[in-house]
Design a protein around this motif. Structure first.
Motif, PDB file in Angstrom:
ATOM      1  N   LEU A 110       0.840  -1.190   0.000  1.00  0.00           N
ATOM      2  CA  LEU A 110       0.000   0.000   0.000  1.00  0.00           C
ATOM      3  C   LEU A 110       0.882   1.248   0.000  1.00  0.00           C
ATOM      4  O   LEU A 110       1.812   1.361   0.784  1.00  0.00           O
ATOM      5  N   ILE A 138       0.529   4.892   0.823  1.00  0.00           N
ATOM      6  CA  ILE A 138      -0.455   5.696   1.543  1.00  0.00           C
ATOM      7  C   ILE A 138      -0.267   7.183   1.250  1.00  0.00           C
ATOM      8  O   ILE A 138       0.841   7.702   1.301  1.00  0.00           O
ATOM      9  N   ALA A 149      -4.909   6.640   2.502  1.00  0.00           N
ATOM     10  CA  ALA A 149      -5.069   5.299   1.953  1.00  0.00           C
ATOM     11  C   ALA A 149      -4.271   5.222   0.661  1.00  0.00           C
ATOM     12  O   ALA A 149      -3.626   6.197   0.259  1.00  0.00           O
ATOM     13  N   ASP A 150      -4.311   4.060   0.018  1.00  0.00           N
ATOM     14  CA  ASP A 150      -3.696   3.894  -1.293  1.00  0.00           C
ATOM     15  C   ASP A 150      -4.778   4.192  -2.332  1.00  0.00           C
ATOM     16  O   ASP A 150      -5.683   3.388  -2.537  1.00  0.00           O
ATOM     17  N   ARG A 159      -5.392   1.617  -5.129  1.00  0.00           N
ATOM     18  CA  ARG A 159      -6.017   0.379  -4.666  1.00  0.00           C
ATOM     19  C   ARG A 159      -7.486   0.588  -4.298  1.00  0.00           C
ATOM     20  O   ARG A 159      -8.336  -0.258  -4.600  1.00  0.00           O
ATOM     21  N   ILE A 160      -7.786   1.722  -3.636  1.00  0.00           N
ATOM     22  CA  ILE A 160      -9.182   2.026  -3.304  1.00  0.00           C
ATOM     23  C   ILE A 160      -9.992   2.173  -4.590  1.00  0.00           C
ATOM     24  O   ILE A 160     -11.119   1.667  -4.706  1.00  0.00           O
ATOM     25  N   HIS A 176      -6.539  -2.326   4.143  1.00  0.00           N
ATOM     26  CA  HIS A 176      -6.625  -0.971   4.703  1.00  0.00           C
ATOM     27  C   HIS A 176      -7.191  -0.971   6.127  1.00  0.00           C
ATOM     28  O   HIS A 176      -7.319   0.078   6.741  1.00  0.00           O
ATOM     29  N   ILE A 183     -14.546   1.983   4.849  1.00  0.00           N
ATOM     30  CA  ILE A 183     -13.194   2.503   4.630  1.00  0.00           C
ATOM     31  C   ILE A 183     -12.772   3.317   5.842  1.00  0.00           C
ATOM     32  O   ILE A 183     -13.466   4.279   6.218  1.00  0.00           O
ATOM     33  N   ARG A 186      -8.560   7.920   8.145  1.00  0.00           N
ATOM     34  CA  ARG A 186      -7.324   8.178   8.883  1.00  0.00           C
ATOM     35  C   ARG A 186      -6.829   9.578   8.572  1.00  0.00           C
ATOM     36  O   ARG A 186      -6.738   9.959   7.409  1.00  0.00           O
ATOM     37  N   ILE A 201      -0.696  -0.031   9.083  1.00  0.00           N
ATOM     38  CA  ILE A 201      -1.490  -0.801   8.120  1.00  0.00           C
ATOM     39  C   ILE A 201      -0.624  -1.958   7.633  1.00  0.00           C
ATOM     40  O   ILE A 201       0.451  -1.748   7.090  1.00  0.00           O
TER      41      ILE A 201
END
Length: 196
Positions: free
Chosen positions: A7, A9, A50-51, A54-55, A145, A170, A173, A181
């Protein structure tokens, strides 16, 4: 082959990612006459960490699935609700639904069932396309995640189309220090490399 999911981030604005997913799915599904509605006012304005790639991948898989199983003329609605520490993104379709005995298994790797000749138009037939790897990949990404994913449906009915709702929880953060993570292994893409 199982590869480690790394990931990367960074700050992610969920509305941007949802718009990108909608554009990509529309392009991929071509002439399918299914309307996608994003209820923008329900999507949080603050970013999460988050990534984003990927999301986006996870949202695309869930959205593709929703459009694929919704007959022409149907609607897929995306809305969110904010919960403590999470945003629950709901992808609500007017599709054929999911039988209660299949609900526990839809995130396993399996082949889709049903008569693909029904309700079809465009390049991608209604319910067309081989083994259902999209949902397990989406699950792996959301769980990597620290989130969860599940589906609800009143049952499977190709005539009445009771629909399904997919929930993507989700984590919200505010920075990298909130939680560590962890990496997770999952089927990364659909290719079976024979040379490794």
């Amino acid at each position: 082959d199982l590869k480690l999911l790394e990931l990367h981030i960074q700050p992610v604005w969920l509305l941007h990612v949802l718009h990108a997913a909608e554009r990509n799915v529309k392009k991929a599904l071509g002439a399918r006459q299914v309307v996608v509605i994003i209820e923008k006012e329900t999507i949080p304005v603050q970013p999460t960490h988050a990534d984003s790639d990927r999301i986006l991948q996870a949202l695309e898989k869930i959205l593709m699935n929703a459009v694929k199983y919704t007959p022409d003329g149907g609607t897929v609605t995306i809305r969110a609700r904010e919960l403590p520490g999470f945003t629950d993104i709901m992808v609500v379709d007017q599709g054929i639904g999911i039988a209660s005995d299949n609900l526990p298994h839809i995130f396993d790797t399996f082949s889709a069932l049903g008569d693909a000749a029904l309700h079809s138009s465009g390049k991608t037939k209604f319910k067309g396309g081989g083994p259902g790897l999209g949902l397990p990949i989406a699950k792996g990404i959301i769980e990597a995640h620290g989130g969860t994913i599940w589906a609800e449906s009143d049952g499977y009915d190709e005539a009445a189309c009771p629909g399904s709702t997919f929930h993507l929880m989700i984590p919200m953060r505010s920075g990298l220090t909130d939680d560590k993570i962890g990496d997770i292994s999952l089927l990364d893409g659909l290719s079976q490399d024979s040379d490794s």
